[in-house]
Design a protein around this motif. Structure first.
Motif, mmCIF file in Angstrom:
data_model
loop_
_atom_site.group_PDB
_atom_site.id
_atom_site.type_symbol
_atom_site.label_atom_id
_atom_site.label_comp_id
_atom_site.label_asym_id
_atom_site.label_seq_id
_atom_site.Cartn_x
_atom_site.Cartn_y
_atom_site.Cartn_z
ATOM 1 N N LEU A 80 0.682 -1.345 -0.065
ATOM 2 C CA LEU A 80 -0.059 0.051 0.161
ATOM 3 C C LEU A 80 0.839 1.192 -0.026
ATOM 4 O O LEU A 80 0.417 2.448 -0.592
ATOM 5 N N PRO A 81 1.939 1.277 0.706
ATOM 6 C CA PRO A 81 2.969 2.681 0.592
ATOM 7 C C PRO A 81 3.110 2.835 -1.033
ATOM 8 O O PRO A 81 3.379 3.986 -1.187
ATOM 9 N N TYR A 82 3.363 1.885 -1.774
ATOM 10 C CA TYR A 82 3.895 2.151 -3.163
ATOM 11 C C TYR A 82 2.352 2.608 -3.859
ATOM 12 O O TYR A 82 2.575 3.421 -4.798
ATOM 13 N N LYS A 83 1.286 1.785 -3.417
ATOM 14 C CA LYS A 83 0.373 2.480 -4.127
ATOM 15 C C LYS A 83 -0.078 3.924 -3.990
ATOM 16 O O LYS A 83 -0.335 4.723 -4.979
ATOM 17 N N ARG A 84 0.133 4.155 -2.813
ATOM 18 C CA ARG A 84 -0.146 5.836 -2.288
ATOM 19 C C ARG A 84 0.907 6.636 -3.051
ATOM 20 O O ARG A 84 0.647 7.834 -3.199
ATOM 21 N N ALA A 85 1.917 6.161 -3.443
ATOM 22 C CA ALA A 85 3.107 6.915 -3.854
ATOM 23 C C ALA A 85 2.894 6.908 -5.443
ATOM 24 O O ALA A 85 3.786 7.315 -6.107
ATOM 25 N N VAL B 79 2.406 -5.181 -9.266
ATOM 26 C CA VAL B 79 1.974 -6.283 -10.091
ATOM 27 C C VAL B 79 2.608 -7.336 -9.236
ATOM 28 O O VAL B 79 3.749 -7.392 -8.697
ATOM 29 N N PHE B 80 1.998 -8.912 -9.499
ATOM 30 C CA PHE B 80 2.275 -9.842 -8.810
ATOM 31 C C PHE B 80 2.738 -10.986 -9.903
ATOM 32 O O PHE B 80 1.785 -10.994 -10.729
ATOM 33 N N VAL B 81 3.712 -11.409 -10.016
ATOM 34 C CA VAL B 81 4.030 -12.552 -11.226
ATOM 35 C C VAL B 81 4.563 -13.708 -10.557
ATOM 36 O O VAL B 81 5.609 -13.709 -9.826
ATOM 37 N N TYR B 82 3.474 -14.843 -10.948
ATOM 38 C CA TYR B 82 3.966 -16.066 -10.396
ATOM 39 C C TYR B 82 4.176 -17.126 -11.466
ATOM 40 O O TYR B 82 3.505 -17.274 -12.411
ATOM 41 N N GLN C 238 -5.714 -6.771 -1.727
ATOM 42 C CA GLN C 238 -4.772 -6.247 -0.989
ATOM 43 C C GLN C 238 -3.632 -5.145 -1.627
ATOM 44 O O GLN C 238 -2.830 -4.884 -0.980
ATOM 45 N N GLY C 239 -4.172 -4.700 -2.801
ATOM 46 C CA GLY C 239 -3.643 -3.406 -3.347
ATOM 47 C C GLY C 239 -2.600 -3.651 -4.589
ATOM 48 O O GLY C 239 -2.092 -2.786 -5.375
ATOM 49 N N PHE C 240 -2.608 -5.074 -5.009
ATOM 50 C CA PHE C 240 -2.054 -5.341 -6.475
ATOM 51 C C PHE C 240 -3.031 -4.994 -7.457
ATOM 52 O O PHE C 240 -4.159 -5.227 -7.398
ATOM 53 N N ASP C 241 -2.418 -4.333 -8.415
ATOM 54 C CA ASP C 241 -3.079 -3.821 -9.644
ATOM 55 C C ASP C 241 -3.293 -5.012 -10.522
ATOM 56 O O ASP C 241 -4.318 -5.258 -11.224
ATOM 57 N N THR C 242 -2.424 -5.814 -10.958
ATOM 58 C CA THR C 242 -2.562 -7.212 -11.731
ATOM 59 C C THR C 242 -1.744 -8.287 -11.076
ATOM 60 O O THR C 242 -0.504 -8.121 -10.392
ATOM 61 N N LYS D 66 5.310 4.018 -15.390
ATOM 62 C CA LYS D 66 5.411 4.695 -14.463
ATOM 63 C C LYS D 66 6.019 3.810 -13.463
ATOM 64 O O LYS D 66 6.392 2.550 -13.693
ATOM 65 N N PRO D 67 6.530 4.164 -12.079
ATOM 66 C CA PRO D 67 7.299 3.402 -11.154
ATOM 67 C C PRO D 67 6.409 2.109 -11.027
ATOM 68 O O PRO D 67 5.252 2.153 -10.743
ATOM 69 N N THR D 68 7.260 0.988 -10.879
ATOM 70 C CA THR D 68 6.463 -0.221 -10.899
ATOM 71 C C THR D 68 7.198 -1.234 -9.699
ATOM 72 O O THR D 68 8.227 -1.217 -9.608
ATOM 73 N N LEU D 69 6.207 -1.577 -8.878
ATOM 74 C CA LEU D 69 6.585 -2.682 -7.681
ATOM 75 C C LEU D 69 6.316 -4.120 -8.346
ATOM 76 O O LEU D 69 5.068 -4.335 -8.696
#
Length: 659
Positions: A362-367, A372-375, A391-395, A436-439
């Motif tokens: 969530l701190p990254y979402k706010r920023a 994204v989650f890659v499995y 829980q805050g993941f876009d994709t 844009k910045p990506t986690l």
């Protein structure tokens, strides 16, 4: 009445002898388990503990066996006065065969569970249903002697059938003197009372319970004490409890926060950093399947290369070796790291639709980040495809997305998903295309039993050591493949890191990596590996330009665990941002750290390593990640217990609210 008396008295003798035979089978199983699990040199001075293990174990066995044959006893009592008793005599040998088959089969399974997980059957066994069941079964077929175990259980069933049938045949010739009906009535009542007492396990106010299995400080003796059915019963209870969240008072949560964190809330804040504010970097966190230090200590660049392309990164960047995985299982570690959850089933319980304000992303979402989650496997595993977006993941991307982007990934897909190299190629593709910045949070799958490197992979040199042969468990015979797959996974990560460093992403991409858990098929018996047995490395790449605009201090001997990963990342990627953590720290802090690493089973501190269940004893640090073999007193024996309580309290306060 004579007919009833004869049938009743025959019934009691038959049931008694069959029960004793079944108890003997379990005692034999425990004896074999004992010989295979314990180290004789560790038993010095523990004769009383050994005696308790077998005595309490016998009580557990009697409890299970008496419960198992209770239907036969009750049916016999009900039918003893009728002609249908002959039906009971025909059916009972088959029923006994089933019981003996289950007793033998589950006892074998309990032993191999210990070989793999270092415990008797526990809640993790329900992964058979919660995980990809087909993959789990394929895994079991590859790693365990399924057919040999099955036929051993069949043999036990045949012997149980033969023994019971012979007893019943002999009972036809048994002669009994007549008794008054009152004596027979008393006998029936006493039989039922005694049977219930044995099945209960005690005559006191408390029945035989789990805590009775704790008979020694030497863990293997505690493991062999309960039989598989008792362990499975406890595991089932634990599993059901995971789905229930009891309310918790605000006062209790606050008091626990103060006790463990030294402050009333889990809220923290990163420093204001103008460079990060103007240049937010990409962040990649790779959770590597099975990247356990218990195999990594075998690494030798000349004779047993377990790092491959990752070696250069380990030499150039930050690496913490006195570092623990949060748990011993993949999903457990994921939800603990991302959500501070001590409940591994949270993503598919009644709480699966509740968004948690403590989510690590969530701190990254706010920023303004894309998260994204890659499995490498299927994203419906543990319901992650539905749960993580809450829980805050876009994709959420999985093996299907990877195969679409890289069709060649289909050729090397295996039991658990696509080969790691394609998972990292997909992550790189996302970074190259990011607007844009990506986690990116990555979960790999290849370094998992059954150990099979991709068919086109050319492994570097590996060598199976005497130490590995001694500690390898359920995958005995796969040692070379185990090392090759371990190397392959690290090599894939290393190539990904090298590619980032050689590209225009180098100055604005953080990369972190750690193992999800220990290599579970490796024994935990060696005391000089008391910390290593549950350790994973923590690797971190921070671009030089960010370090130049940040304060940091690198001390590789610092101690930590999964809870410290995101707080460390926050401080080198986010400016002036709030975040939630249950005591996780920036491991590069100039102010130092508390030097504690938490694992649900075994934890570490500045003095050494200890089991959370017997935390008074600690094995002090020796050289590097190794420990001394003689225990000493733990200066903070209650910390792990209190930390776990904090996790539980805080999660409950988010799920059901505070009172």
């Amino acid at each position: 009445m004579v007919s009833f008396q004869h049938n009743y008295r025959s019934l009691i003798r038959i049931i008694l002898w069959v029960n004793l035979a079944a108890i003997a089978l379990l005692a034999l199983s425990r004896g074999l388990f004992f010989m295979l699990a314990v180290e004789p040199e560790r038993l010095a001075g523990l004769s009383a503990d050994v005696g308790r293990a077998f005595w309490v174990g016998a009580r557990f066995d009697a409890k299970v066996v008496f419960i198992g044959f209770a239907p036969a006893l009750l049916a016999g009592l009900l039918l003893a006065k009728t002609r249908l008793f002959t039906w009971w005599q025909k059916i009972t040998p088959w029923y006994a065969a089933l019981i003996f088959f289950l007793l033998c089969g589950f006892s074998i399974g309990n032993y191999y569970y210990y070989v793999t997980y270092g415990s008797y059957i526990d809640v993790f066994v329900f992964g058979l249903f919660d995980d990809d069941t087909k993959a789990v079964l394929d895994n079991a077929w590859q790693d365990y002697p399924i057919l040999r175990s099955f036929f051993t259980a069949v043999l036990a069933a045949v012997l149980g059938f033969w023994f019971t049938k012979k007893l019943i045949q002999r009972s036809e010739s048994w002669q009994w003197s007549p008794r008054h009906w009152a004596l027979t009535t008393v006998s029936v009542v006493l039989t039922i009372v005694v049977y219930v007492i044995v099945a209960r396990g005690s005559i006191g106010s408390l029945p035989l319970k789990r805590y009775h299995a704790n008979v020694s400080q030497y863990k293997p003796l505690n493991v062999i004490t309960p039989n598989a059915f008792m362990a499975l019963s406890w595991a089932n209870g634990d599993y059901k409890k995971q789905a229930k969240f009891e309310p918790i008072s605000q006062q209790a949560v606050t008091e626990q926060m103060i006790k463990v964190l030294g402050q009333p809330t889990p809220e923290y804040h990163t420093d204001k950093n103008d460079y990060l504010a103007d240049n937010p970097p990409h962040v990649v966190m790779a959770l590597m399947e099975g990247m356990g230090t218990n195999v990594l200590i075998e690494d030798d660049p000349k004779h047993n290369d377990l790092l491959g392309s990752l070696r250069q990164a380990f030499d150039e960047d930050f690496v913490f070796e006195r570092f623990m995985a949060g748990t011993t299982a993949t999903i457990d570690s994921i939800v603990m790291m991302l959500l501070h959850s001590d409940v591994p089933t949270i993503s598919h319980t009644g709480a699966q639709k509740i968004a948690l304000p403590s989510s690590a992303v969530l701190p990254y979402k706010r920023a303004g980040y894309d998260v994204v989650f890659v499995y490498g496997g299927n994203s419906m595993w543990r319901n992650l495809a539905n749960y993580l977006p809450l829980q805050g993941f876009d994709t959420v991307y999985d093996e299907n997305s990877i195969k679409t982007a890289f069709p060649e990934a289909k050729e090397h897909a295996d039991t658990w998903g696509v080969a790691d190299e394609f998972t990292f190629k997909f992550a790189r593709k996302l970074l190259d295309e990011a607007k844009k910045p990506t986690l990116i949070y990555i979960m790999t799958v290849t370094n998992h039993s059954p150990y099979r490197p991709p068919g086109d992979y050319q492994p570097k040199v590996t060598r199976v050591s005497e130490r590995l042969l001694d500690v390898v468990g359920s995958v005995a015979g796969q040692e070379t493949k185990l090392l090759q797959v371990y190397q392959y996974a690290n090599d894939s990560l290393g190539q990904f890191i090298a590619g980032i460093k050689q590209s225009n992403l180098a100055d604005h991409t953080l990369i972190a990596a750690s193992g999800d858990h220990r290599v579970r098929s490796i024994s935990t018996k060696n005391l000089n590996e008391f910390a290593v047995s549950f350790a994973v490395p923590f690797y971190l790449y921070v671009p030089d330009v960010i370090l130049e605009h940040s304060q940091f201090q690198y001390q590789p001997e610092r101690i930590g665990s999964h809870r410290d990963i995101f707080p460390t990342l926050y401080h080198f990627s986010l400016s002036d941002q709030n975040y939630i953590s249950l005591g996780g720290e920036n491991l590069l802090s100039v102010d130092g750290v508390s030097n504690r690493g938490y694992n649900k089973v075994r934890s570490i501190n500045q003095w050494g390593a200890y089991d959370n269940g017997s935390s008074a004893r600690l094995y002090a640090w020796d050289n590097g990640v190794m420990t001394q073999t003689e225990p000493t007193d733990n200066p903070e024996p209650n910390w792990a217990k209190e930390y776990h309580k904090l996790q539980n309290y805080y999660l409950r306060s988010q799920i059901v609210g505070e009172q």
